[in-house]
Write an enzyme that holds these catalytic residues in place. Structure first.
Site, PDB file in Angstrom:
ATOM      1  N   LYS A 158      -0.872   3.147 -11.012  1.00  0.00           N
ATOM      2  CA  LYS A 158      -1.362   3.450 -10.673  1.00  0.00           C
ATOM      3  C   LYS A 158      -1.670   4.843 -11.293  1.00  0.00           C
ATOM      4  O   LYS A 158      -1.226   5.689 -11.146  1.00  0.00           O
ATOM      5  CB  LYS A 158      -0.828   3.927  -9.003  1.00  0.00           C
ATOM      6  N   GLU A 165      15.332 -17.933  -6.547  1.00  0.00           N
ATOM      7  CA  GLU A 165      14.569 -18.210  -5.189  1.00  0.00           C
ATOM      8  C   GLU A 165      13.805 -19.086  -5.199  1.00  0.00           C
ATOM      9  O   GLU A 165      13.990 -19.562  -4.331  1.00  0.00           O
ATOM     10  CB  GLU A 165      13.767 -16.983  -4.084  1.00  0.00           C
ATOM     11  N   TRP A 192      -5.771   0.474 -10.272  1.00  0.00           N
ATOM     12  CA  TRP A 192      -4.316  -0.176 -11.231  1.00  0.00           C
ATOM     13  C   TRP A 192      -4.299  -1.062 -12.227  1.00  0.00           C
ATOM     14  O   TRP A 192      -5.133  -1.519 -12.169  1.00  0.00           O
ATOM     15  CB  TRP A 192      -3.761  -2.049  -9.957  1.00  0.00           C
ATOM     16  N   THR A 252      21.205 -12.947  -8.444  1.00  0.00           N
ATOM     17  CA  THR A 252      19.447 -12.306  -8.691  1.00  0.00           C
ATOM     18  C   THR A 252      20.445 -11.795  -9.785  1.00  0.00           C
ATOM     19  O   THR A 252      21.584 -11.285  -9.961  1.00  0.00           O
ATOM     20  CB  THR A 252      18.975 -12.021  -7.825  1.00  0.00           C
TER      21      THR A 252
END
Length: 539
Positions: free
Chosen positions: A434, A326, A439, A181
């Site tokens: 937040k 992944e 959100w 990654t």
């Protein structure tokens, strides 16, 4: 049924036998190469024999630090074709991360492009497992170097055996490749791909409702070969007999535009920042792009304005895809279903900004702290995936326990799912804002800002707030000609009709450039530091 293992070597054998005249067009530092699959296959066999002579055995890691070109493609098939493991290394990472990756993977040999040799000169004494270095160059003489032993790729191939056989006793579940990654947080994490995973993923890329890659295509992978195997396209295109156009080292938008016109490219793949640059070049120049049937975009959410510009101004079909290191990486792709063709133009575009539906063969769940969320296009949750080309763990990494739980890969991406099963990336879990207990999606605000004709790039980050916990700050790069003409208030007014008041950014900061990760994604970690520094400077 016959139990015949799926192997990467058999993919090249298929190309040699059935598509020997089809070409790989490859730009290197010094020249443009045109090789057919008969020649590529023979060169791959020569390379396998050389790897054998250099002591590479089943399971050994073969590292590459290289751009998109034919030599890199040959290693794609030579290493796994003899039972070794292809390890593509991200050359844009820091030297410290590259040292970590090579040592952690325990690479036994490194194949290096000539312009990357100075980097390896600098770090090679820290590499604990590498026994040989091979330079990939068109030049007849090797550059001067303190690295030993150092070989010339072409010189080695000239002595290789063109009849060397691909291994026919490979277990399809054994490792074929690995990639790390891009280290946006912490050390890079290693993902290992099996032969079975890569072959099945290649099948998926050929489905009509995904990338529909076929023999008739001319594919130009702009996404680097060192990043999730260029999204798997070199494997699929070789197997299916597609013509491949490799844009080579340090390409520019101008080179991409010229290659599309010259070689009649039909499909290409890359991240949004690549397409922003190409869009600018195509609008400024006079290029024939009529051959393009698909631009695949992934890595991060594509702004509506970018999709519209390609489709309306350039008449180039633009498709949104989603995946991760992944996931090998294709997981979802955005294509309208047959009965959605009757939607209004704006409704179609709204669908096209989403990341699409799951590719056949995979399974998904979207969960919040209470369980699976309703597919209503509103409720948010983390996307979980599983399937035959989804990783089950990180390579020798304790962070496996945080991402792979009860047979599911926890992507870290927060999404909504509508009644059609179409997912929309709302944000990364770590990038959600937040504010006052609610959100806010930084991605949705970014995409809205980039729909403004004056805006070239936009990224939204959170800053701490005593009253609201966090508040969004918009960071904006303007198109040339709009500098000093667009203000903070202009951006806020543009956003007001689209969002609730508490979603509107508290501030708009203008930048010459937004920092990007090694694979072209906005690097929010660094951007937050730059924003913090601006405010501290202002007192």
């Amino acid at each position: 049924m016959m139990q015949v293992p799926l192997s990467i070597g058999s993919m090249m054998e298929h190309a040699e036998k059935f598509f020997p005249k089809k070409e790989v067009i490859s730009q290197t530092h010094d020249k443009l190469h045109r090789l057919n699959y008969a020649e590529i296959g023979q060169r791959t066999r020569r390379l396998m024999s050389i790897l054998d002579e250099l002591g590479i055995r089943n399971g050994d890691r073969v590292g590459t630090l290289a751009w998109n070109h034919h030599r890199h493609l040959e290693i794609y098939f030579a290493a796994p074709g003899m039972g070794a493991i292809l390890h593509t290394i991200n050359i844009r990472l820091s030297p410290e991360d590259i040292i970590y990756i090579i040592n952690h993977a325990e690479d036994k040999i490194l194949f290096i492009d000539e312009d990357i040799l100075p980097l390896i000169e600098h770090i090679h004494t820290h590499l604990t497992t590498v026994e040989a270095f091979v330079v990939m160059t068109d030049k007849t003489e090797l550059p001067e170097s303190t690295i030993q032993p150092l070989y010339s790729y072409e010189e080695l191939l000239s002595t290789g055996d063109p009849t060397y056989e691909f291994a026919n006793d490979i277990d399809e579940n054994q490792p074929a490749g690995m990639c790390y990654t891009s280290a946006t947080t912490g050390k890079p994490k290693g993902v290992v791909y099996s032969h079975r995973a890569i072959v099945l993923h290649s099948f998926a890329l050929g489905l009509k409702d995904t990338a529909a890659i076929s023999e008739s295509d001319v594919s130009m992978p702009v996404v680097p070969q060192f990043h999730v195997n260029a999204w798997g396209t070199p494997f699929a295109c070789t197997w299916f007999g597609s013509t491949q156009v490799m844009p080579g080292p340090r390409f520019t938008p101008k080179r991409l535009a010229e290659f599309i016109e010259r070689f009649k490219v039909t499909i290409t793949a890359g991240v949004p920042t690549i397409w922003l640059g190409l869009l600018k070049e195509l609008q400024q120049g006079d290029y024939d792009t009529s051959s393009l049937r698909a631009v695949l975009c992934g890595g991060s959410a594509a702004p509506l304005g970018l999709i519209k510009a390609f489709e309306e101004k350039l008449n180039i079909p633009f498709y949104h895809a989603y995946g991760a290191t992944e996931t090998t990486p294709l997981a979802t792709i955005s294509r309208l279903k047959s009965y959605q063709q009757g939607l209004s133009t704006e409704e179609k575009y709204e669908e096209r900004t989403r990341q699409g539906i799951l590719v056949p063969g995979l399974q998904m769940k979207v969960v919040d702290e209470k369980g699976e969320v309703e597919w209503n296009g509103k409720d948010m949750g983390e996307l979980l995936l599983r399937g035959p080309w989804i990783a089950s763990e990180y390579y020798k990494d304790e962070r496996t326990k945080d991402a792979f739980i009860d047979g599911w890969f926890h992507t870290g991406d927060v999404v909504t799912v509508d009644a059609e099963g179409t997912i929309k990336i709302v944000d990364r879990t770590k990038d959600l804002i937040k504010s006052g207990g609610e959100w806010i999606s930084s991605v949705e605000i970014e995409n809205a800002i980039m729909a403004n004709e004056a805006v070239f790039e936009a990224s939204v980050v959170a800053i701490p707030d005593e009253k609201w916990q966090e508040r969004p700050i918009a960071c904006v790069v303007l198109h040339e000609g709009f500098e000093n003409k667009v203000t903070k208030d202009d951006i806020i007014e543009f956003l007001k009709p689209q969002f609730a008041k508490f979603w509107l950014p508290d501030d708009v900061l203008f930048f010459e450039e937004i920092p990007k990760s090694s694979v072209g994604k906005f690097l929010k970690r660094e951007l937050r530091e730059q924003v913090k520094a601006r405010y501290s400077t202002q007192g």
